[in-house]
Design a protein around this motif. Structure first.
Motif, PDB file in Angstrom:
ATOM      1  N   ARG A   1       1.644   7.429  -6.392  1.00 24.91           N
ATOM      2  CA  ARG A   1       0.666   8.481  -6.687  1.00 24.91           C
ATOM      3  C   ARG A   1       1.105   9.826  -6.111  1.00 24.91           C
ATOM      4  O   ARG A   1       0.842  10.878  -6.697  1.00 24.91           O
ATOM      5  N   THR A   2       1.794   9.803  -4.959  1.00 20.75           N
ATOM      6  CA  THR A   2       2.291  11.050  -4.371  1.00 20.75           C
ATOM      7  C   THR A   2       3.371  11.669  -5.248  1.00 20.75           C
ATOM      8  O   THR A   2       3.419  12.897  -5.418  1.00 20.75           O
TER       9      THR A   2
ATOM     10  N   THR B   1       0.828  -1.202   0.000  1.00 17.75           N
ATOM     11  CA  THR B   1       0.000   0.000   0.000  1.00 17.75           C
ATOM     12  C   THR B   1       0.866   1.257   0.000  1.00 17.75           C
ATOM     13  O   THR B   1       0.576   2.238  -0.701  1.00 17.75           O
TER      14      THR B   1
ATOM     15  N   TRP C   1       1.934  12.089   1.437  1.00 15.10           N
ATOM     16  CA  TRP C   1       2.061  10.632   1.279  1.00 15.10           C
ATOM     17  C   TRP C   1       1.135   9.915   2.257  1.00 15.10           C
ATOM     18  O   TRP C   1       0.438   8.956   1.884  1.00 15.10           O
TER      19      TRP C   1
ATOM     20  N   MET D   1      -2.431  10.283   1.052  1.00 15.38           N
ATOM     21  CA  MET D   1      -2.698   9.432  -0.116  1.00 15.38           C
ATOM     22  C   MET D   1      -2.822   7.964   0.291  1.00 15.38           C
ATOM     23  O   MET D   1      -3.572   7.196  -0.306  1.00 15.38           O
ATOM     24  N   THR D   2      -2.080   7.573   1.327  1.00 20.29           N
ATOM     25  CA  THR D   2      -2.160   6.188   1.809  1.00 20.29           C
ATOM     26  C   THR D   2      -3.483   5.933   2.520  1.00 20.29           C
ATOM     27  O   THR D   2      -4.108   4.883   2.363  1.00 20.29           O
TER      28      THR D   2
ATOM     29  N   SER E   1       0.804   4.160  -2.865  1.00 20.45           N
ATOM     30  CA  SER E   1       0.474   5.550  -2.528  1.00 20.45           C
ATOM     31  C   SER E   1       1.665   6.472  -2.771  1.00 20.45           C
ATOM     32  O   SER E   1       1.490   7.638  -3.156  1.00 20.45           O
TER      33      SER E   1
ATOM     34  N   LYS F   1      -6.548   8.401  -0.121  1.00 18.31           N
ATOM     35  CA  LYS F   1      -6.427   8.463  -1.583  1.00 18.31           C
ATOM     36  C   LYS F   1      -6.360   9.868  -2.151  1.00 18.31           C
ATOM     37  O   LYS F   1      -6.375  10.048  -3.360  1.00 18.31           O
TER      38      LYS F   1
END
Length: 471
Positions: free
Chosen positions: A80-81, A73, A182, A185-186, A77, A189
Motif C-alpha cells: 500500500r505504501t 503485515t 511505511w 501504514m503498518t 503495508s 493504515k
C-alpha cells in the motif's frame, strides 16, 4: 522456504553469527499507477550512482505477535505504501524517447527478503557495522529496481529491518519520509504525509543565470581524477571502514562552548564539524601528510530555502517533495593550518563556507548550473580530486529514533548504512534513542583516522554498545 545461507561466520569475532534467508518475494504496489516515466531533477543529477542503507533494530514485540504474522503485515503495508510512492516500485532505465536515463514507474516491484539470525540483539557489535550488518542484516547491492528490504528475526525474537535504496532516488529526508510512511501504514493504515513528485518548481529559469560561486561547490566528474581513495591503495590502514559511536550531551556542549567566540554561540553541528575536521587533519599530520589537503563538506537541504517567499502552498509542496534537494558547500585546509587554529577559528571557517548555501538564490543557481553542464556527469567539487574529503550530514531532525513505529514496540536503535563498495567518506549525526541531548554518529571513513580519533578523543566519541542502548 529457501534456507539460503547469507553470510559466513566472522572468524575470531566475539558476536560471530550466521543468517539464513528463509524466503524472498517481490512486493508490488497494491494499486499501481499508470505506467509512466519520471525525469530526474537537476539535483538528482548531482548524486553518483551508489546505494545507501538504513537499519532499524527492535526488541521482542511487546504485543506478543509472531514473526510470520509481522512479516505478512509488513508486506501488505509495503504494497500500500508503494501505491503512494510509484518511483520506489520502478527502476532507473534508458528512455529512448528523450535519450536519457529516467525513473520508469512500471511497478516491477521490490525485493523483500525474510531471514533468521542465530544472534541476540544485545550480542550485536553495533560499533562495527562491517561485521554485524554488512552482508548479514542488510540486503546486498541492488540487483534489480531501486529498493530492497530485508526483515530478520533474531534469536531473542527481536527484529531488524534493513532497507537499501539507490541514492539517485532519495536524499536522507526522502528516505526518512518513505520509511515513516511505511511505518504509518503498518500501524494505522494511513500515511501522515503524501509525497510530492512534481518537477515544475525545480525547473531551470529562462534565461539560465547563475553565480560563478557555484563553480566552487560542484564540478564536472572526471573518472581519471576521482579521488577513489588512492590512500587505500598504499596502506591497509586507509581502507574505508564503517563505525558507529555515541557522543554524550555534555561533550557536545563542551565542543559548542569551545567553538563559540565573543558571545556568539555556534550550533552543535558546526561545533562537531569543526572538531572532526581538525581531528582528521591532525591524524593526517601524524601520518606525515602535512602537504596534502583536508576537505570537509556539509550537506544542506534546500527544501525550505526554495519555498521562501512563495506562500504556504509552495512550502507544503517542498516539505513533501520526494527526491534529492541538496547542496554540498565545503572548506579546504592543509593539516598544518588546522592544527594551529583554535576550535573557534575553525568554526568561523565552517560558518564562512556554509554561508554560500543559505539562500534561495543559491539553490536556484544550482538548478541552472546543472542545466548548463548537461549531459556530463557532475560531482561535489570536494570529491573531484584526490584530496582527503569527507562530508557531514545532520540527521537529528529525521524521525529515526522517535516515530519509526511499526506497531510492535519502540525502536531500540536506528542508523544509516554505507555499503562496502561505497568509496566516498561521510559522517551522519543522528539523535540518540536514550537521551535527547546525546548524538549517535555513523562514520564511513579511513580506518587510520578513526583509530586516531578513538585514541586521542575517547572522552568525546565512544564506540556504540549494548550497555549504552540498554538492550
Amino acid at each position: 522456504m529457501l534456507n539460503t545461507f547469507l553470510s559466513i561466520k566472522n572468524m575470531g569475532f566475539e558476536d560471530s553469527f550466521t543468517v539464513n534467508m528463509t524466503d524472498k518475494i517481490v512486493v508490488c504496489a497494491h494499486e499501481p499507477c499508470k505506467d509512466h516515466w519520471l525525469p530526474f531533477t537537476n539535483f538528482d543529477l548531482l548524486v553518483p550512482p551508489f546505494d545507501v542503507g538504513s537499519t532499524f533494530f527492535y526488541k521482542k514485540p511487546s504485543n506478543g505477535r509472531g514473526f510470520l504474522d509481522i512479516v505478512d503485515t509488513l508486506k501488505e503495508s509495503l504494497s500500500r505504501t508503494l501505491t503512494l510512492y510509484p518511483p520506489m516500485a520502478g527502476e532507473i532505465a534508458w528512455n529512448g524517447a528523450v535519450l536519457e536515463n529516467q525513473i520508469h514507474c512500471n511497478n516491477q516491484g521490490v525485493d523483500f527478503i525474510e531471514a533468521v539470525a542465530d544472534v541476540e540483539l544485545k550480542e550485536l557489535n553495533l560499533y562495527n557495522p562491517d561485521e554485524c550488518i554488512e552482508g548479514k542484516l542488510m540486503p546486498k547491492k541492488l540487483l534489480r529496481g531501486v529498493l530492497a528490504i530485508q526483515v530478520t528475526k533474531l534469536k531473542c525474537e527481536g527484529i531488524v529491518i534493513g532497507v537499501m535504496v539507490d541514492h539517485r532516488m532519495v536524499d536522507g529526508y526522502s528516505a526518512n519520509m518513505f520509511i515513516s510512511s511505511w511505518a504509518d501504514m503498518t500501524r494505522s493504515k494511513a500515511s501522515s504525509m503524501i509525497p510530492s513528485f512534481g518537477r515544475s518548481y525545480l525547473t531551470p529559469r529562462s534565461p539560465i543565470v547563475y553565480s560563478p560561486l557555484i563553480d566552487n561547490v560542484f564540478a564536472p566528474f572526471q573518472p581519471e581524477s576521482n579521488h577513489d581513495n588512492d590512500l587505500c591503495k598504499e596502506d591497509d590502514q586507509y581502507i574505508l571502514v564503517n563505525r558507529i559511536y555515541y557522543v554524550k550531551g555534555e561533550q557536545l556542549k563542551m565542543l559548542q562552548s569551545l567553538a563559540s567566540k565573543n558571545g556568539c554561540r555556534t550550533s552543535k553541528l558546526v561545533a562537531f564539524t569543526s572538531f572532526l575536521w581538525k581531528e582528521v587533519a591532525l591524524s593526517m599530520e601524524d601520518s606525515g601528510k602535512n602537504n596534502e589537503t583536508c576537505n570537509v563538506v556539509v550537506t544542506v537541504d534546500g527544501r525550505r530555502r526554495l519555498s521562501e517567499g512563495e506562500g504556504k502552498e509552495k512550502e507544503r509542496l517542498m516539505a513533501s517533495y520526494f527526491g534529492n534537494v541538496l547542496s554540498m558547500p565545503y572548506g579546504s585546509k592543509k593539516p598544518k593550518e588546522l592544527k594551529e587554529m583554535t576550535l573557534s577559528n575553525v568554526a568561523i571557517e565552517v560558518l564562512e563556507f556554509l554561508k554560500t548555501a543559505t539562500t534561495k538564490e543559491h539553490f536556484l543557481d544550482i538548478i541552472d548550473w546543472v542545466e548548463k553542464q548537461k549531459p556530463q556527469p557532475l560531482i561535489s567539487k570536494a570529491f573531484a580530486g584526490k584530496d582527503m574529503s569527507f562530508s557531514i550530514s545532520a540527521g537529528q531532525r529525521f524521525e529515526t529514533m522517535d516515530k519509526i513505529d511499526f506497531g510492535w514496540g519502540k525502536l531500540a536503535f536506528g542508523s544509516c548504512h554505507a555499503p562496502a563498495e561505497r568509496k566516498d567518506c561521510f559522517v551522519m549525526t543522528m539523535g540518540s534513542p536514550i537521551n535527547n541531548e546525546d548524538w549517535v554518529v555513523y562514520a564511513h571513513m579511513p580506518k587510520k583516522h578513526m583509530e586516531y580519533i578513538e585514541t586521542h578523543d575517547g572522552h568525546v566519541i565512544k564506540p556504540l554498545n549494548a550497555d549504552y542502548l540498554n538492550i
